[in-house]
Design a protein around this motif. Structure first.
Motif, PDB file in Angstrom:
ATOM      1  N   PHE A 224       7.017  18.759 -10.878  1.00 36.26           N
ATOM      2  CA  PHE A 224       8.334  18.271 -11.274  1.00 36.26           C
ATOM      3  C   PHE A 224       8.521  16.803 -10.889  1.00 36.26           C
ATOM      4  CE2 PHE A 224      12.801  17.463 -10.253  1.00 36.26           C
ATOM      5  CZ  PHE A 224      13.355  17.669 -11.509  1.00 36.26           C
ATOM      6  N   VAL A 225       8.126  16.442  -9.675  1.00 36.39           N
ATOM      7  CA  VAL A 225       8.269  15.054  -9.227  1.00 36.39           C
ATOM      8  C   VAL A 225       7.374  14.129 -10.045  1.00 36.39           C
ATOM      9  CG1 VAL A 225       7.902  13.495  -7.283  1.00 36.39           C
ATOM     10  CG2 VAL A 225       9.013  15.674  -6.918  1.00 36.39           C
ATOM     11  N   ALA A 226       6.154  14.564 -10.334  1.00 36.00           N
ATOM     12  CA  ALA A 226       5.252  13.754 -11.153  1.00 36.00           C
ATOM     13  C   ALA A 226       5.826  13.547 -12.553  1.00 36.00           C
ATOM     14  CB  ALA A 226       3.882  14.406 -11.229  1.00 36.00           C
ATOM     15  N   LEU A 227       6.433  14.577 -13.117  1.00 40.17           N
ATOM     16  CA  LEU A 227       7.051  14.463 -14.427  1.00 40.17           C
ATOM     17  C   LEU A 227       8.226  13.505 -14.391  1.00 40.17           C
ATOM     18  CD1 LEU A 227       7.144  15.493 -17.345  1.00 40.17           C
ATOM     19  CD2 LEU A 227       8.652  17.305 -16.557  1.00 40.17           C
ATOM     20  N   ALA A 228       9.040  13.581 -13.340  1.00 39.04           N
ATOM     21  CA  ALA A 228      10.178  12.671 -13.217  1.00 39.04           C
ATOM     22  C   ALA A 228       9.718  11.224 -13.076  1.00 39.04           C
ATOM     23  CB  ALA A 228      11.037  13.079 -12.010  1.00 39.04           C
ATOM     24  N   ILE A 229       8.654  10.985 -12.315  1.00 40.29           N
ATOM     25  CA  ILE A 229       8.118   9.627 -12.175  1.00 40.29           C
ATOM     26  C   ILE A 229       7.587   9.138 -13.506  1.00 40.29           C
ATOM     27  CG2 ILE A 229       6.245   8.290 -11.126  1.00 40.29           C
ATOM     28  CD1 ILE A 229       6.589  10.064  -8.631  1.00 40.29           C
ATOM     29  N   TRP A 230       6.885  10.008 -14.228  1.00 45.99           N
ATOM     30  CA  TRP A 230       6.336   9.630 -15.529  1.00 45.99           C
ATOM     31  C   TRP A 230       7.439   9.295 -16.526  1.00 45.99           C
ATOM     32  CZ3 TRP A 230       6.072  12.632 -20.231  1.00 45.99           C
ATOM     33  CH2 TRP A 230       5.273  12.050 -21.205  1.00 45.99           C
TER      34      TRP A 230
ATOM     35  N   VAL B 169       4.959  27.333  -5.214  1.00 45.89           N
ATOM     36  CA  VAL B 169       6.243  26.642  -5.207  1.00 45.89           C
ATOM     37  C   VAL B 169       6.016  25.152  -4.955  1.00 45.89           C
ATOM     38  CG1 VAL B 169       8.492  26.477  -4.083  1.00 45.89           C
ATOM     39  CG2 VAL B 169       7.456  28.698  -4.454  1.00 45.89           C
ATOM     40  N   TYR B 170       5.119  24.825  -4.023  1.00 43.41           N
ATOM     41  CA  TYR B 170       4.796  23.429  -3.742  1.00 43.41           C
ATOM     42  C   TYR B 170       4.175  22.764  -4.963  1.00 43.41           C
ATOM     43  CZ  TYR B 170       2.855  19.324  -1.452  1.00 43.41           C
ATOM     44  OH  TYR B 170       2.540  18.047  -1.114  1.00 43.41           O
TER      45      TYR B 170
ATOM     46  N   THR C 106       0.825  -1.210   0.000  1.00 38.68           N
ATOM     47  CA  THR C 106       0.000   0.000   0.000  1.00 38.68           C
ATOM     48  C   THR C 106       0.857   1.257   0.000  1.00 38.68           C
ATOM     49  OG1 THR C 106      -0.155  -0.113   2.399  1.00 38.68           O
ATOM     50  CG2 THR C 106      -1.944  -1.095   1.145  1.00 38.68           C
ATOM     51  N   ASP C 107       2.055   1.213   0.578  1.00 39.28           N
ATOM     52  CA  ASP C 107       2.893   2.405   0.616  1.00 39.28           C
ATOM     53  C   ASP C 107       3.649   2.638  -0.686  1.00 39.28           C
ATOM     54  OD1 ASP C 107       4.622   0.305   0.860  1.00 39.28           O
ATOM     55  OD2 ASP C 107       5.831   1.223   2.427  1.00 39.28           O
ATOM     56  N   SER C 108       3.694   1.657  -1.571  1.00 37.26           N
ATOM     57  CA  SER C 108       4.407   1.859  -2.830  1.00 37.26           C
ATOM     58  C   SER C 108       3.492   2.387  -3.927  1.00 37.26           C
ATOM     59  CB  SER C 108       5.040   0.547  -3.293  1.00 37.26           C
ATOM     60  OG  SER C 108       4.040  -0.387  -3.633  1.00 37.26           O
ATOM     61  N   ARG C 109       2.217   2.500  -3.676  1.00 36.40           N
ATOM     62  CA  ARG C 109       1.291   3.013  -4.685  1.00 36.40           C
ATOM     63  C   ARG C 109       1.429   4.521  -4.865  1.00 36.40           C
ATOM     64  NH1 ARG C 109      -3.763  -0.435  -2.575  1.00 36.40           N
ATOM     65  NH2 ARG C 109      -3.046  -2.443  -3.312  1.00 36.40           N
ATOM     66  N   ASN C 110       1.644   5.244  -3.752  1.00 33.35           N
ATOM     67  CA  ASN C 110       1.745   6.707  -3.835  1.00 33.35           C
ATOM     68  C   ASN C 110       3.211   7.091  -3.979  1.00 33.35           C
ATOM     69  OD1 ASN C 110       1.472   9.418  -3.633  1.00 33.35           O
ATOM     70  ND2 ASN C 110       0.188   9.358  -1.811  1.00 33.35           N
ATOM     71  N   LYS C 111       3.678   7.210  -5.219  1.00 30.17           N
ATOM     72  CA  LYS C 111       5.087   7.472  -5.473  1.00 30.17           C
ATOM     73  C   LYS C 111       5.470   8.919  -5.211  1.00 30.17           C
ATOM     74  CE  LYS C 111       5.646   3.783  -8.760  1.00 30.17           C
ATOM     75  NZ  LYS C 111       6.098   3.381 -10.077  1.00 30.17           N
ATOM     76  N   LEU C 112       4.493   9.801  -5.165  1.00 28.39           N
ATOM     77  CA  LEU C 112       4.811  11.196  -4.885  1.00 28.39           C
ATOM     78  C   LEU C 112       5.369  11.370  -3.476  1.00 28.39           C
ATOM     79  CD1 LEU C 112       1.848  13.181  -6.447  1.00 28.39           C
ATOM     80  CD2 LEU C 112       4.210  13.191  -7.169  1.00 28.39           C
ATOM     81  N   LYS C 113       4.917  10.560  -2.555  1.00 30.16           N
ATOM     82  CA  LYS C 113       5.370  10.698  -1.171  1.00 30.16           C
ATOM     83  C   LYS C 113       6.812  10.225  -0.977  1.00 30.16           C
ATOM     84  CE  LYS C 113       1.662  12.347   0.682  1.00 30.16           C
ATOM     85  NZ  LYS C 113       1.589  13.568   1.405  1.00 30.16           N
ATOM     86  N   HIS C 114       7.389   9.548  -1.983  1.00 34.85           N
ATOM     87  CA  HIS C 114       8.779   9.121  -1.882  1.00 34.85           C
ATOM     88  C   HIS C 114       9.739  10.287  -2.075  1.00 34.85           C
ATOM     89  CE1 HIS C 114       8.031   4.839  -1.557  1.00 34.85           C
ATOM     90  NE2 HIS C 114       7.053   5.004  -2.430  1.00 34.85           N
ATOM     91  N   ALA C 115       9.265  11.351  -2.684  1.00 36.44           N
ATOM     92  CA  ALA C 115      10.089  12.552  -2.836  1.00 36.44           C
ATOM     93  C   ALA C 115      10.066  13.321  -1.515  1.00 36.44           C
ATOM     94  CB  ALA C 115       9.563  13.419  -3.972  1.00 36.44           C
ATOM     95  N   ARG C 116      11.215  13.599  -0.994  1.00 35.60           N
ATOM     96  CA  ARG C 116      11.317  14.208   0.334  1.00 35.60           C
ATOM     97  C   ARG C 116      10.657  15.578   0.405  1.00 35.60           C
ATOM     98  NH1 ARG C 116      16.868  15.697   3.480  1.00 35.60           N
ATOM     99  NH2 ARG C 116      15.904  16.208   5.436  1.00 35.60           N
ATOM    100  N   ALA C 117      10.834  16.379  -0.629  1.00 33.59           N
ATOM    101  CA  ALA C 117      10.272  17.727  -0.614  1.00 33.59           C
ATOM    102  C   ALA C 117       8.744  17.696  -0.636  1.00 33.59           C
ATOM    103  CB  ALA C 117      10.799  18.518  -1.797  1.00 33.59           C
ATOM    104  N   VAL C 118       8.174  16.693  -1.275  1.00 34.22           N
ATOM    105  CA  VAL C 118       6.715  16.586  -1.322  1.00 34.22           C
ATOM    106  C   VAL C 118       6.187  16.031  -0.006  1.00 34.22           C
ATOM    107  CG1 VAL C 118       4.780  15.491  -2.505  1.00 34.22           C
ATOM    108  CG2 VAL C 118       6.719  16.319  -3.823  1.00 34.22           C
ATOM    109  N   ALA C 119       6.863  15.028   0.529  1.00 28.44           N
ATOM    110  CA  ALA C 119       6.387  14.377   1.753  1.00 28.44           C
ATOM    111  C   ALA C 119       6.448  15.304   2.963  1.00 28.44           C
ATOM    112  CB  ALA C 119       7.198  13.123   2.015  1.00 28.44           C
ATOM    113  N   THR C 120       7.484  16.132   3.031  1.00 28.77           N
ATOM    114  CA  THR C 120       7.647  16.979   4.207  1.00 28.77           C
ATOM    115  C   THR C 120       7.078  18.380   4.004  1.00 28.77           C
ATOM    116  OG1 THR C 120       9.844  17.603   3.437  1.00 28.77           O
ATOM    117  CG2 THR C 120       9.695  15.790   5.008  1.00 28.77           C
TER     118      THR C 120
END
Length: 67
Positions: free
Chosen positions: A58-64, A51-52, A29-43
């Motif tokens: 940017f993170v979504a584009l990198a994952i894509w 800016v957020y 269940t924790d691997s489904r939300n890949k955006l939260k793996h980016a530190r700047a997004v999670a914190t």
């Protein structure tokens, strides 16, 4: 191949796909939300909303691009 959630990582799934082995591995269940793996997004260090939003975009584009 049937396995538990411990084997649900990407390299294991990629290996099985390359060898044309069907699998029924449940996804964590924790691997489904890949955006939260980016530190700047999670914190959410960014104080301004725009800016957020740029960081999330940017993170979504990198994952894509990685997939």
């Amino acid at each position: 191949m049937a396995a538990d959630k411990a084997y649900s990582n990407g390299p294991c799934r990629d290996y099985l796909r390359r060898r044309d082995i069907r699998h029924t591995i449940p996804e964590k269940t924790d691997s489904r939300n890949k955006l939260k793996h980016a530190r700047a997004v999670a914190t959410r260090y960014d104080k301004r909303g725009y800016v957020y939003l740029g960081t999330v975009t940017f993170v979504a584009l990198a994952i894509w691009l990685r997939t």
